[in-house]
Design an enzyme around this catalytic site. Structure first.
Site, short mmCIF file in Angstrom:
data_model
loop_
_atom_site.label_atom_id
_atom_site.label_comp_id
_atom_site.label_asym_id
_atom_site.label_seq_id
_atom_site.Cartn_x
_atom_site.Cartn_y
_atom_site.Cartn_z
N ARG A 105 0.85 -1.19 0.00
CA ARG A 105 0.00 0.00 0.00
C ARG A 105 0.89 1.25 0.00
O ARG A 105 1.91 1.28 0.65
CB ARG A 105 -0.90 0.04 1.24
CG ARG A 105 -2.11 -0.87 1.14
CD ARG A 105 -3.01 -0.75 2.35
NE ARG A 105 -2.37 -1.22 3.56
CZ ARG A 105 -1.80 -0.46 4.49
NH1 ARG A 105 -1.83 0.86 4.37
NH2 ARG A 105 -1.24 -0.99 5.55
N TYR A 152 -1.73 -3.41 -6.70
CA TYR A 152 -1.50 -4.06 -5.40
C TYR A 152 -2.80 -4.13 -4.57
O TYR A 152 -3.55 -3.15 -4.51
CB TYR A 152 -0.41 -3.32 -4.59
CG TYR A 152 -0.36 -3.89 -3.19
CD1 TYR A 152 0.21 -5.15 -2.97
CD2 TYR A 152 -0.99 -3.26 -2.11
CE1 TYR A 152 0.16 -5.74 -1.72
CE2 TYR A 152 -1.03 -3.84 -0.86
CZ TYR A 152 -0.44 -5.09 -0.67
OH TYR A 152 -0.50 -5.67 0.56
N LYS A 169 -9.69 -2.15 1.81
CA LYS A 169 -9.37 -1.00 2.65
C LYS A 169 -10.20 0.24 2.26
O LYS A 169 -10.63 1.01 3.11
CB LYS A 169 -7.89 -0.67 2.57
CG LYS A 169 -6.98 -1.83 2.91
CD LYS A 169 -7.21 -2.31 4.31
CE LYS A 169 -6.21 -3.40 4.68
NZ LYS A 169 -6.44 -3.89 6.04
N HIS A 185 -10.54 -2.07 11.80
CA HIS A 185 -9.46 -2.91 11.27
C HIS A 185 -9.21 -4.02 12.30
O HIS A 185 -8.20 -4.00 13.01
CB HIS A 185 -8.22 -2.04 11.07
CG HIS A 185 -7.11 -2.69 10.29
ND1 HIS A 185 -5.81 -2.26 10.41
CD2 HIS A 185 -7.10 -3.70 9.40
CE1 HIS A 185 -5.04 -3.00 9.61
NE2 HIS A 185 -5.79 -3.87 8.99
N SER A 209 -1.14 -3.54 10.36
CA SER A 209 -0.90 -4.49 9.28
C SER A 209 0.35 -5.33 9.56
O SER A 209 1.36 -4.80 10.04
CB SER A 209 -0.69 -3.72 7.98
OG SER A 209 -1.76 -2.84 7.79
N CYS A 232 0.97 -7.62 11.78
CA CYS A 232 1.33 -7.86 13.19
C CYS A 232 0.65 -9.11 13.72
O CYS A 232 0.50 -9.28 14.92
CB CYS A 232 0.95 -6.67 14.05
SG CYS A 232 2.04 -5.27 13.84
N ASP A 237 -9.40 -9.53 9.34
CA ASP A 237 -8.87 -8.18 9.04
C ASP A 237 -9.84 -7.05 9.33
O ASP A 237 -9.42 -5.98 9.73
CB ASP A 237 -8.44 -8.14 7.56
CG ASP A 237 -7.54 -6.94 7.24
OD1 ASP A 237 -6.66 -6.64 8.06
OD2 ASP A 237 -7.74 -6.31 6.19
N ARG A 245 1.83 -12.29 -0.59
CA ARG A 245 0.49 -12.58 -0.03
C ARG A 245 -0.11 -13.85 -0.59
O ARG A 245 0.23 -14.29 -1.70
CB ARG A 245 -0.45 -11.42 -0.38
CG ARG A 245 -0.03 -10.06 0.15
CD ARG A 245 -0.49 -9.88 1.56
NE ARG A 245 -0.05 -8.63 2.16
CZ ARG A 245 -0.73 -7.97 3.08
NH1 ARG A 245 -1.88 -8.42 3.52
NH2 ARG A 245 -0.26 -6.86 3.61
C1 OXD Z 1 -3.13 -4.49 5.43
C2 OXD Z 1 -3.80 -5.66 4.81
O1 OXD Z 1 -2.19 -3.93 4.82
O2 OXD Z 1 -4.69 -6.22 5.48
O3 OXD Z 1 -3.53 -4.11 6.54
O4 OXD Z 1 -3.49 -6.02 3.67
MN MN Z 2 -5.21 -5.16 7.28
#
Ligand code: OXD
Ligand code: MN
Length: 586
Positions: free
Chosen positions: A67, A195, A204, A224, A246, A248, A273, A364
């Protein structure tokens, strides 16, 4: 007469001038066609179909792997409505800037019209979006990540009640890349990136940035957060929602195989998420997962850290920017087993030891939620699931103890508002720098975050039994630089302590920052952890926290009059408690 959707598609086609328009229905046949097209033009590479049926590898442009927060804008008429933590642009200026980039952008390309539902198809809380994109990869990902195609069109009927999102890959030049949100019109424009977080506009852009704006106006919450259910030995399931920045470990926590399974504690996944939460007529807070898949970070994922996703991602999965073995299986750093000979890196080059990571650190997998063995059988309950606890957390090598419980809702909002974490590869920019990330929403809140804290306070006031609010830190390190807590499946021990607190069973020590477990209140049998390590994990250093509280004060000052007085009061009250503790320790 055209429907509102048809009119918008026609208008977008006039601007972007595609060679052809495909309306996605989400069917198997369509998915096979898209896959065949992408295999032909190189967007997809076939992975080993024996070991990984219907799994494909996509290698993105190397300048387009995460991102781009610096190119993401909230476009409101008043700058103040976007607040100091968002990039802002005037809506007319933003459109003026992007229109030439969209003009003719789809010449010679196919325009996919991708209707989707966020949330269970029958839930009153679900919402419809439609993404127009010239990327087949985006359409294929949206098919996994949302309820895409016919069910969305059926639910929409002829209505105008959808969030339109216009996306084009453009020329992928970062100097012509913009992710623009127009929350007042509920509109998204994204150009120049393929992306995930920039291009899968349901994720998002809609489910967090636009939805958080709608949620503030309509009295609900778009967060989130993962959603999990903790089952106890009697079979009762308690639902918790957790916000971490993100990369974590939200996905790993949500899909955890519990280390206390033999004692009857299991974790069920509802979402990994995003959580949308509404107040039900009985005054409980009910959460739905707007998504239908997991777009998770691959590096570090293995049979120990997330066995459920390892099982789930061996079929029907899109891998992005992972490495590939000579037998065409996906590979990444931290997967079980060393790199085999003949590895190809994420850019498609032969990989050799010392030539850098084979998979991109933000590589990913996109996997259907339904494939996870841990998926809760209630994950699509239309009314959502009742949330009993919120968990905030981040990566803090020092400072924050393993877990603490806030004193009450208002203090819990303060705890969320003061979250901070070391940055990761999920966004471009330096990795490992500590930044404030309130409620893990810094990059995702579609309006002024000062007002967002106010919205949290207002929601608490409306709840009959507001969820308890906890803070965790799985990432605390000792003097030797090693993690003090083993994490992963062992984190269930912390969840169990929370459950025991909710049910009034577990002991805690009151500290200036909140209630910390007494060592004996944690269920640690079967885990080898020394008493010293445990004490270090649970320790609260008042002078370090005083410095933290001063930094928090400076952060809050950015929001001027938008910061709710109750939140600044909490900051001052914490300073008072810490000062008293420091003085009495002398
Ligand atoms: C982020 C995702 O970047 O969930 O938070 O992809
Ligand atoms: Mn996320």
């Amino acid at each position: 007469m055209s429907t509102p959707l048809e009119s918008w598609v026609e208008e977008s086609a006039r601007l972007t001038k595609p060679a052809k328009i495909v309306w996605c229905d989400g069917s198997e046949a369509e998915s096979e066609r898209l896959t065949a097209d992408m295999l032909r033009d190189g967007t997809f590479l076939e992975l080993n179909q024996k070991t990984h049926p219907r799994c494909y590898l996509h290698r993105s442009n190397p300048n387009d792997v995460a991102r781009t927060e610096q190119l993401t804008f909230i476009c409101t008429r008043q700058k103040e409505d976007a607040g100091p933590t968002n990039n802002w642009m005037d809506p007319s200026e933003a459109k003026e800037k992007l229109r030439p980039l969209f003009d003719g952008a789809m010449k010679g390309r196919t325009m996919y019209v991708v209707p989707y539902i966020l949330g269970p198809a029958k839930s009153p809380y679900s919402k419809i979006g439609v993404e127009i994109t010239d990327s087949a990869y985006v359409a294929a990902n949206m098919r996994i990540m949302s309820r895409m195609g016919k069910p969305a069109l059926d639910r929409l009927d002829n209505s105008a009640d959808f969030v339109p999102g216009l996306h084009s890959l453009g020329d992928l030049d970062p100097s012509r890349r913009f992710i623009m949100h127009f929350p007042e019109e509920k509109l998204i424009w994204s150009v120049g990136s393929g992306y995930g977080g920039n291009a899968l506009l349901g994720k998002k852009c809609f489910a967090l940035r636009i939805a958080s704006w709608m949620a503030r106006d309509q009295g609900w919450m778009a967060e989130h957060m993962l959603i999990l259910g903790l089952e106890d030995p009697s079979g009762k399931v308690t639902y918790m929602a957790a916000a971490f920045p993100s990369a974590c470990g939200k996905t790993n926590l949500a899909m955890m195989v519990s280390a206390l399974e033999s004692q009857g504690y299991r974790v069920w996944t509802v979402g990994d998420d995003i959580a949308w939460m509404h107040i039900a007529s009985d005054g409980t807070l009910r959460a739905i997962n707007p998504e239908a898949g997991f777009f998770g970070v691959a590096p570090g994922t293995n049979a120990k850290t997330n066995p459920n996703v390892m099982t789930a991602a061996n079929r029907n999965t899109i891998f992005t920017n992972v490495a590939m073995t000579h037998s065409r299986e996906p590979w990444w750093e931290g997967i079980d087993g060393p790199p085999a000979d003949g590895l190809t890196n994420w850019k498609g080059e032969p990989w050799t030891a010392g030539s850098g990571p084979a998979a991109h650190p933000n590589a990913r997998y996109t996997v259907p939620a339904s494939q996870s063995p841990s998926l809760s059988k209630h994950w699509e309950d239309p009314e959502g699931l009742p949330i009993s606890a919120f968990i905030f957390g981040g990566r803090r090598a020092h400072l924050a103890p393993l877990v603490y419980e806030s004193r009450n809702w208002q203090h819990g909002v303060f705890v969320g508002a003061t979250m901070a974490s070391e940055t990761t590869a999920a966004a471009t920019g330096a990795v490992g720098v500590c930044r404030r990330d309130p409620m893990a929403m810094l990059p995702f809140c579609g309006y002024n975050m000062g007002d967002y804290f106010g919205h949290w306070l207002a929601m608490g006031a409306k709840l009959k039994n507001p969820p308890k609010i906890f803070h965790v830190n799985w990432f605390r390190k000792g003097a030797d630089g090693k993690f003090l807590w083993p994490g992963y499946g062992e984190n269930v021990r912390v969840l169990k302590w929370m459950l025991d607190r909710i049910e009034g069973r577990a002991a805690a020590t009151e500290t200036p920052i909140g209630n910390v477990p007494t060592p004996s209140s944690l269920t640690l049998d079967g885990l080898s952890i020394s008493r010293d390590t445990l004490n270090e994990l649970l320790s609260v250093d008042s002078s370090d926290w005083l410095a933290e509280d001063r930094a928090v004060g400076e952060f809050f000052a950015k929001f001027g009059s938008h910061i709710p007085p109750a939140v600044t009061q909490e900051q001052k009250a914490l300073a008072g408690r810490l000062t008293r503790a420091t003085v009495s320790a002398k």
